[in-house]
Design a protein around this motif. Structure first.
Motif, mmCIF file in Angstrom:
data_model
loop_
_atom_site.group_PDB
_atom_site.id
_atom_site.type_symbol
_atom_site.label_atom_id
_atom_site.label_comp_id
_atom_site.label_asym_id
_atom_site.label_seq_id
_atom_site.Cartn_x
_atom_site.Cartn_y
_atom_site.Cartn_z
ATOM 1 N N ILE A 79 0.845 -1.208 0.000
ATOM 2 C CA ILE A 79 0.000 0.000 0.000
ATOM 3 C C ILE A 79 0.875 1.251 0.000
ATOM 4 C CG2 ILE A 79 -1.548 1.366 1.474
ATOM 5 C CD1 ILE A 79 -2.944 -1.204 2.261
ATOM 6 N N LYS A 80 1.883 1.250 0.852
ATOM 7 C CA LYS A 80 2.750 2.435 0.934
ATOM 8 C C LYS A 80 3.509 2.663 -0.369
ATOM 9 C CE LYS A 80 3.295 2.062 5.932
ATOM 10 N NZ LYS A 80 4.195 1.731 7.057
ATOM 11 N N GLY A 81 3.973 1.569 -0.971
ATOM 12 C CA GLY A 81 4.686 1.691 -2.236
ATOM 13 C C GLY A 81 3.815 2.321 -3.310
ATOM 14 N N VAL A 82 2.577 1.875 -3.395
ATOM 15 C CA VAL A 82 1.662 2.422 -4.401
ATOM 16 C C VAL A 82 1.426 3.916 -4.158
ATOM 17 C CG1 VAL A 82 -0.720 2.358 -5.223
ATOM 18 C CG2 VAL A 82 0.552 0.222 -4.896
ATOM 19 N N ILE A 83 1.216 4.282 -2.918
ATOM 20 C CA ILE A 83 0.988 5.704 -2.601
ATOM 21 C C ILE A 83 2.205 6.530 -2.996
ATOM 22 C CG2 ILE A 83 0.702 7.369 -0.707
ATOM 23 C CD1 ILE A 83 -0.943 5.193 0.760
#
Lengths: 266, 266, 266
Positions: free
Chosen positions: A24-28
């Motif tokens: 999730i953090k990578g996508v953001i």
């Protein structure tokens, strides 16, 4: 607000340090590398929507204006439940439409509710098991870049709510009995009840009371842990202004379990 | 240093991922949204001031100059203990005046100690259970914005200290016996003692020694885990330069528990 | 890319919230205070290189271009294993040369492999137990500041690889049997196998199949958890496109343990 001052928070039942949170953090960060991402909790009990809703409702307001709060406890992922983006006067809230946002949103002035539908703002491939990564993460990042949520789906009027466990009030002569439940146990073993300071003070007018946990008399509400001896149980207003049973430098959960709580006026 | 390069660290006994930690971060980011907040540890054993003090003293120095370290293990919250902001030549340290800052500060050049008192720099409502959020978080954020701590309270001369567990040295003929304690167990099960490299080398002058954990002879101090076979116990200088008992690719804690450690010169 | 948009990720077996992770972050921020550091996981089973390699290979690609991924499961620290910096078309990978990087790098276009050797880019004092802090952290920070890895050591041609557990395919008349293993268990108790969607669809051409976990027939592959009843077991493509056995709102691990998985074509 410039996009490099924006904060995104995460509350999930994914378990501490699971790689799902990292995805999730990578996508953001792939969409807005300057956003700050803060973990509220990933140790919500698996599938426990109420616990997630409660934690979110306690913590969201301490964050800067325009913070984007993502809350994912989502046993219905891949089914027919809607995915929401809610704009209130102060914040954004993203999550499945299963009630997880409802405690927090009840306290806020809602300005707009969007049922997310425009896949231009989603990942290209959308799995049926992980909308946190494939829908909520990119939507949050686009909001942090200033995108209007109106473009992201269809405006709707209301969200699904889950009931906050209510307290029970009985009169018996001059005595009032207020019965509540333990709805959260923190890592110290403090037992947090559903009896809020605001609500109780309306009833008791700040007079002394007797607090019971199960059949154990604890006594009046103390002002801080410090007023109890080491190892002594006490009732105290917890950090989020709910009545809490604690044991000074010990664990109330280990001593009492999680029975009902009772407040008796004099 | 520009305010968007500042780092704030957190060490608490709040438990991993508890929402309490998130509330602290939210308050800090509400005042300075560009600060970097780094978790040192939130899994300090509940109420264990010494363990928190030890971890802080091992790690603080790896951070950039002017980092603001917040350390909260605070069984006396809401009582009469002071809340401190300490400026040293390289860092700031914030925490209750119960000794948690004392191991680290002993290694630093202290420039100023302030007993926090000016509620202009605190949250508007101050709970009696959660000064991390209501006092230390806003104070840290204001410091990161360049505010002088002199304005935040009253200057004082000294803080409360807790004793670092001392090693015990005995002579018996030509042999010297150095007895120490296991003061920390990491997640690999490595047993970290209170015998520092600096102190031991003064005594042994780098000659071979015999290390015992409880009654078990481990042998001389090895240079790395790699010098032991898989499953073999060894003594080694740990990552923070304290003598450590390890089992290569295993857990020394599971094999030995936490008895005393003994070093014997030849 | 400006240095304040760079991301560094961490995957280790150090245990959640251990201060070792914080020391790594402190070292990185001391060299580049503007980098974003994201934890992928610190709960890789101690010394389990394969598990670390698998998690990295699942998650790395969700991060922004030029992200620097640090992976440390390093039982051979202090021995003769090399320390690597690998540049691929999209990312950097840092870690010991024990195979932990190999699953991820196999999926990427490798541009350069450096065996780290130039101690100008390391910490001044290099321990023999903690190269995460003393070598990989400063190297990552220097890369994030734009330093060319060519200057950091000697170019080499290949890294050590560890085998990805292979699936086993048998023909029996018109029926094909695909046997795989459970290689990861997430915190919901989902059982993730080594059977990838890409590989299985080549064999089955998307026809219905029968999935078994141990001796239990689970049925065909469902599209989402939602197609099962509460408490029912199902086979589903997991979040990283490996075949997964789940129990809706329950734990497949608790029900089945971790036996082999079998897919049978009709």
């Amino acid at each position: 607000m410039p996009s490099d001052s924006r904060v995104v928070t995460l509350i999930t039942d994914f378990g501490a340090n699971e790689s799902y949170v990292a995805a999730i953090k990578g996508v953001i960060l792939s969409i807005n590398p300057k956003v700050q991402i803060i973990d509220i909790s990933h140790s919500v009990s698996s599938y426990d929507i109420k616990e997630g809703a409660f934690i979110l409702s306690c913590v969201y307001k301490y964050f800067p204006a325009e913070t984007i709060h993502i809350a994912i406890v989502d046993p219905g992922v891949g089914g027919y439940r809607r995915a929401l983006a809610v704009k209130t006067r102060n914040f954004y809230f993203l999550g499945p439409d299963n009630g997880i946002l409802s405690y927090a949103i009840k306290k806020e002035k809602v300005q707009k509710i969007i049922a997310l539908a425009n896949n231009k703002y989603f990942m290209k491939e959308i799995s049926s098991t992980f909308h946190g990564r494939d829908i909520f993460a990119p939507v949050a990042a686009h909001i942090s870049n200033g995108m209007d949520i109106k473009k992201m789906g269809k405006e709707i009027n209301k969200i699904n709510e889950i009931a906050f466990p209510e307290i029970n009030i009985k009169k018996s002569g001059k005595v009032t009995l207020i019965q509540g439940k333990i709805i959260y146990k923190d890592s110290f073993g403090n037992l947090v009840s559903n009896i809020s300071k605001e609500e109780l003070l309306k009833i008791t007018k700040n007079k002394t009371v007797q607090v019971f946990i199960g059949k154990h008399l604890i006594g009046n509400i103390k002002r801080s842990y410090y007023e109890a001896e080491k190892g002594e149980a006490l009732a105290v207003w917890g950090s989020y202004n709910y009545l809490e049973i604690s044991v000074r430098e010990g664990s109330a959960f280990k001593r009492f379990g999680k029975p009902n709580i009772l407040v008796k006026t004099n």
